[in-house]
Write an enzyme that holds these catalytic residues in place. Structure first.
Site, PDB file in Angstrom:
ATOM      1  N   GLU A 278       0.848  -1.208   0.000  1.00 29.69           N
ATOM      2  CA  GLU A 278       0.000   0.000   0.000  1.00 29.69           C
ATOM      3  C   GLU A 278       0.878   1.250   0.000  1.00 29.69           C
ATOM      4  O   GLU A 278       0.578   2.231  -0.684  1.00 29.69           O
ATOM      5  CB  GLU A 278      -0.947   0.012   1.204  1.00 29.69           C
ATOM      6  CG  GLU A 278      -2.014  -1.060   1.154  1.00 29.69           C
ATOM      7  CD  GLU A 278      -2.824  -1.053  -0.142  1.00 29.69           C
ATOM      8  OE1 GLU A 278      -3.233   0.032  -0.599  1.00 29.69           O
ATOM      9  OE2 GLU A 278      -3.027  -2.138  -0.722  1.00 29.69           O
ATOM     10  N   TRP A 281       1.687   1.812  -3.383  1.00 33.62           N
ATOM     11  CA  TRP A 281       0.709   2.549  -4.198  1.00 33.62           C
ATOM     12  C   TRP A 281       0.979   4.052  -4.125  1.00 33.62           C
ATOM     13  O   TRP A 281       0.772   4.790  -5.087  1.00 33.62           O
ATOM     14  CB  TRP A 281      -0.726   2.238  -3.747  1.00 33.62           C
ATOM     15  CG  TRP A 281      -1.264   0.996  -4.408  1.00 33.62           C
ATOM     16  CD1 TRP A 281      -1.226  -0.273  -3.907  1.00 33.62           C
ATOM     17  CD2 TRP A 281      -1.909   0.905  -5.699  1.00 33.62           C
ATOM     18  NE1 TRP A 281      -1.810  -1.144  -4.809  1.00 33.62           N
ATOM     19  CE2 TRP A 281      -2.232  -0.452  -5.907  1.00 33.62           C
ATOM     20  CE3 TRP A 281      -2.228   1.829  -6.686  1.00 33.62           C
ATOM     21  CZ2 TRP A 281      -2.873  -0.895  -7.069  1.00 33.62           C
ATOM     22  CZ3 TRP A 281      -2.870   1.387  -7.837  1.00 33.62           C
ATOM     23  CH2 TRP A 281      -3.180   0.035  -8.030  1.00 33.62           C
ATOM     24  N   TRP A 309     -20.556  12.871 -18.652  1.00 29.76           N
ATOM     25  CA  TRP A 309     -20.847  13.098 -17.232  1.00 29.76           C
ATOM     26  C   TRP A 309     -22.063  14.002 -17.084  1.00 29.76           C
ATOM     27  O   TRP A 309     -22.304  14.867 -17.933  1.00 29.76           O
ATOM     28  CB  TRP A 309     -19.655  13.771 -16.539  1.00 29.76           C
ATOM     29  CG  TRP A 309     -18.397  12.971 -16.541  1.00 29.76           C
ATOM     30  CD1 TRP A 309     -17.247  13.265 -17.216  1.00 29.76           C
ATOM     31  CD2 TRP A 309     -18.145  11.739 -15.855  1.00 29.76           C
ATOM     32  NE1 TRP A 309     -16.302  12.298 -16.988  1.00 29.76           N
ATOM     33  CE2 TRP A 309     -16.815  11.348 -16.154  1.00 29.76           C
ATOM     34  CE3 TRP A 309     -18.902  10.922 -15.013  1.00 29.76           C
ATOM     35  CZ2 TRP A 309     -16.239  10.186 -15.651  1.00 29.76           C
ATOM     36  CZ3 TRP A 309     -18.326   9.763 -14.509  1.00 29.76           C
ATOM     37  CH2 TRP A 309     -17.019   9.401 -14.825  1.00 29.76           C
ATOM     38  N   ASN A 344     -10.205   3.710   3.439  1.00 28.30           N
ATOM     39  CA  ASN A 344      -9.971   3.497   2.000  1.00 28.30           C
ATOM     40  C   ASN A 344     -11.117   2.752   1.320  1.00 28.30           C
ATOM     41  O   ASN A 344     -11.541   3.115   0.222  1.00 28.30           O
ATOM     42  CB  ASN A 344      -8.659   2.734   1.798  1.00 28.30           C
ATOM     43  CG  ASN A 344      -8.372   2.508   0.332  1.00 28.30           C
ATOM     44  OD1 ASN A 344      -8.238   3.460  -0.436  1.00 28.30           O
ATOM     45  ND2 ASN A 344      -8.301   1.250  -0.083  1.00 28.30           N
ATOM     46  N   TRP A 362     -15.538  12.760 -11.969  1.00 26.40           N
ATOM     47  CA  TRP A 362     -14.628  12.431 -10.865  1.00 26.40           C
ATOM     48  C   TRP A 362     -13.896  13.668 -10.344  1.00 26.40           C
ATOM     49  O   TRP A 362     -13.536  13.738  -9.169  1.00 26.40           O
ATOM     50  CB  TRP A 362     -13.619  11.358 -11.293  1.00 26.40           C
ATOM     51  CG  TRP A 362     -12.736  11.745 -12.455  1.00 26.40           C
ATOM     52  CD1 TRP A 362     -12.989  11.572 -13.774  1.00 26.40           C
ATOM     53  CD2 TRP A 362     -11.448  12.404 -12.383  1.00 26.40           C
ATOM     54  NE1 TRP A 362     -11.954  12.068 -14.545  1.00 26.40           N
ATOM     55  CE2 TRP A 362     -10.997  12.579 -13.719  1.00 26.40           C
ATOM     56  CE3 TRP A 362     -10.647  12.845 -11.345  1.00 26.40           C
ATOM     57  CZ2 TRP A 362      -9.778  13.182 -14.026  1.00 26.40           C
ATOM     58  CZ3 TRP A 362      -9.432  13.449 -11.640  1.00 26.40           C
ATOM     59  CH2 TRP A 362      -9.010  13.624 -12.970  1.00 26.40           C
ATOM     60  N   TRP A 385      -9.046   8.866  -7.530  1.00 27.73           N
ATOM     61  CA  TRP A 385     -10.253   9.240  -8.275  1.00 27.73           C
ATOM     62  C   TRP A 385     -10.243   8.673  -9.684  1.00 27.73           C
ATOM     63  O   TRP A 385     -11.271   8.251 -10.207  1.00 27.73           O
ATOM     64  CB  TRP A 385     -10.457  10.760  -8.251  1.00 27.73           C
ATOM     65  CG  TRP A 385     -11.128  11.131  -6.966  1.00 27.73           C
ATOM     66  CD1 TRP A 385     -10.535  11.648  -5.843  1.00 27.73           C
ATOM     67  CD2 TRP A 385     -12.505  10.913  -6.629  1.00 27.73           C
ATOM     68  NE1 TRP A 385     -11.464  11.778  -4.840  1.00 27.73           N
ATOM     69  CE2 TRP A 385     -12.683  11.336  -5.300  1.00 27.73           C
ATOM     70  CE3 TRP A 385     -13.608  10.409  -7.311  1.00 27.73           C
ATOM     71  CZ2 TRP A 385     -13.907  11.280  -4.643  1.00 27.73           C
ATOM     72  CZ3 TRP A 385     -14.840  10.346  -6.666  1.00 27.73           C
ATOM     73  CH2 TRP A 385     -14.976  10.778  -5.348  1.00 27.73           C
TER      74      TRP A 385
END
Ligand SMILES: Cc1cc2nc3c(=O)[nH]c(=O)nc-3n(C[C@H](O)[C@H](O)[C@H](O)COP(=O)(O)OP(=O)(O)OC[C@H]3O[C@@H](n4cnc5c(N)ncnc54)[C@H](O)[C@@H]3O)c2cc1C
Length: 479
Positions: A278, A281, A309, A344, A362, A385
């Site tokens: 993680e 990431w 959108w 998360n 987003w 996002w």
């Protein structure tokens, strides 16, 4: 060779330990001036949001206190860093300026300009990697390209990491004979004018000591079960280090070294590796931001620029306020508002809900998070996002629409998370806590819930919204 005076420009490295810019200045100069500059203009439209400012206030205070224990202090200025540093170099006669690098596009450009100007004025400038395991440009695919897939990126980074040995904090930070003018932390007016931060104080201890304490607690009591508990918002299963990492109160190198120095057996080792991935990431997010700086506002997968959108202010507001009628979504959005942080798993659920059930762009989500998260981080937020919306690197495909009821039932099985953050539903039985609209009138009455009055009716029907999202996706794919 020792230089008379050095300036250490501190930004996202508000700590003394494992700080290469400070270490270099302290070991190469007779005196060190630690400098912080509050500058709103140079953040490329991403100046810190309200929650980040709260954290920054307390982090600067903690850093100033730690420096005072070592006979030093933080010099605080507000304005254009270019001018302020040039002015300080002039007035103090500093021959060396050091800093740890940042990776946001606006910061990279600013650093380049300042470095050039200082060098041509005859000042030595040194910049360091103070916040990543490896620099974003050091990891590349066999074809010499940036990675867009996490697993090979992380494998390559770990294979090239070598020994990680963080610096200890310097015992003293040698002070100049006289200090340049400085503002006080309070003068920066970072704290909210109205009192919305009461719960922040209970939840967080900004600063290097608070970060180390979080890491110690995590290693002692959470890491062994991290792999199983990390998806459970109803349990304290993750490290909660994200804001400390963002502000550089602790480094991934310190985390990496401490995790690996712990005596780990097979089961805990596996869990530790999941945790480190993680942190990986975060490295990946910085790698992507560095190589694809436009992705803060634009989708990495360019075809998503044509995605149809929607634009509904009322849907966006219901989402922001935690009034969608979907308990797990509302719990997450209210947790975010109350303590500036969200688990998360729930970030993924609320992100899917905004972009798919509500079909809102987003970028609206990333802006709201930017203002409300204490850990708001341009690299991680952009990646998160774009992952959620299906338009980023290694992203969850758009057609994978999270079902907020099933997600709630799976990851908050007893509804404890919902009960904590949506107290008006607290008395509902577990069976209905994630779908109050499906409960009988009697069950609702017994729990004191009146839909549409004490708690909203769902603002969309998930299965209809899912169909509409997939239809929009298919239309866009075919278009
Ligand atoms: C839509 C969305 C937006 C997000 N915005 C941010 C943000 O602005 N700032 C931020 O720090 N994280 C962001 N994340 C990633 C993640 O949710 C948080 O880092 C994590 O919840 C922080 O809790 P923790 O420190 O307990 O994490 P842990 O599970 O203990 O992980 C340890 C550290 O690894 C890093 N990390 C963990 N997961 C991720 C991830 N998916 N991407 C990048 N780094 C990760 C963080 O630095 C974290 O502190 C976002 C995720 C999503 C889905």
């Amino acid at each position: 060779m020792a230089e008379a005076t050095s300036i250490v420009w501190l930004r996202r490295d508000l700590r003394l330990a494992d700080n290469p810019a400070l270490e270099f200045a302290a070991s190469h100069a007779d005196t060190v001036i630690p400098l912080f500059i509050w500058d709103l203009d140079e953040e490329g439209g991403w100046s810190p949001g309200e929650a980040s400012r709260w954290w920054l206030h307390h982090s600067l205070t903690a850093l100033d206190d730690s420096l005072a224990e070592r006979g030093s202090k933080l010099v605080i200025r507000s304005g254009n860093p270019h001018e302020i540093i040039a002015d300080l170099v002039d007035s103090t006669g500093a021959a060396l300026v050091t800093w740890n690098r940042r990776y946001e596009p606006a910061a990279i450009e600013q650093d380049r300009r300042i470095k050039e100007a200082l060098k041509s004025a005859g000042c030595e400038v040194r910049s360091f990697n103070g916040s990543l395991l490896r620099e974003p440009w050091e990891i590349e695919t066999g074809q010499g390209e940036p990675y867009k897939v996490f697993t090979p990126f992380w494998k390559s980074l770990r294979a090239n990491l070598g020994d990680v040995e963080p610096y200890a904090a310097p015992d003293t930070v040698p002070a100049p004979e006289s200090w340049p003018d400085s503002m006080q932390v309070d003068d920066l007016n970072l704290l909210p004018a109205i009192n919305w931060d009461a719960d922040f104080h209970d939840a967080w201890t900004p600063g290097e000591a608070g970060a180390q304490q979080r890491l110690d607690e995590f290693l002692a009591s959470r890491m062994a079960n991290y792999d199983e508990m990390r998806d459970r918002p109803d349990r304290a299963g993750t490290s909660e280090l994200s804001a400390h990492l963002h502000f550089g109160e602790i480094t991934p190198r310190q985390i990496y070294a401490e995790v690996n120095h712990s005596n780990l057996n097979g089961r805990t080792r596996k869990s530790a590796d999941v945790f480190l991935s993680e942190v990986g990431w975060r490295e990946f997010a910085h790698h992507l931001l560095y190589h694809f700086p436009e992705t803060t506002d634009q989708p990495l997968r360019e075809q998503f620029e044509r995605f149809p959108w929607g634009n509904s202010e009322s849907a966006l507001q219901a989402w922001q306020k935690g009034q969608t009628g979907y308990p797990i979504v509302d719990a997450g959005m209210r947790q975010l508002w109350a303590i500036g942080w969200m688990h998360n798993r729930v970030r993924m659920i609320v992100g899917s809900f905004l972009t798919k059930d509500l079909l809102q762009p987003w970028q609206q989500g990333s802006k709201w998070f930017w203002d409300t998260l204490v850990d708001a981080d341009l690299a991680n937020n952009t990646l998160g996002w774009q992952w959620v919306a299906g338009c980023g690197a290694d992203a969850s495909p758009f057609f994978r629409v999270f079902n907020p009821v099933l997600q709630g039932e799976k990851f908050d099985p007893d509804g404890e998370y919902v009960r904590r953050w949506v107290p008006e539903l607290a008395d509902l039985p577990n069976k209905w806590i994630h779908k109050p609209w499906a409960a009988s009138d009697q069950v609702l009455a017994d729990a004191g819930v009146t839909l549409g009055e004490t708690y909203p009716e769902p603002i969309v029907d998930h299965s209809e919204a899912r169909k509409a999202a997939l239809a929009a996706y298919n239309e866009f794919k075919g278009g």
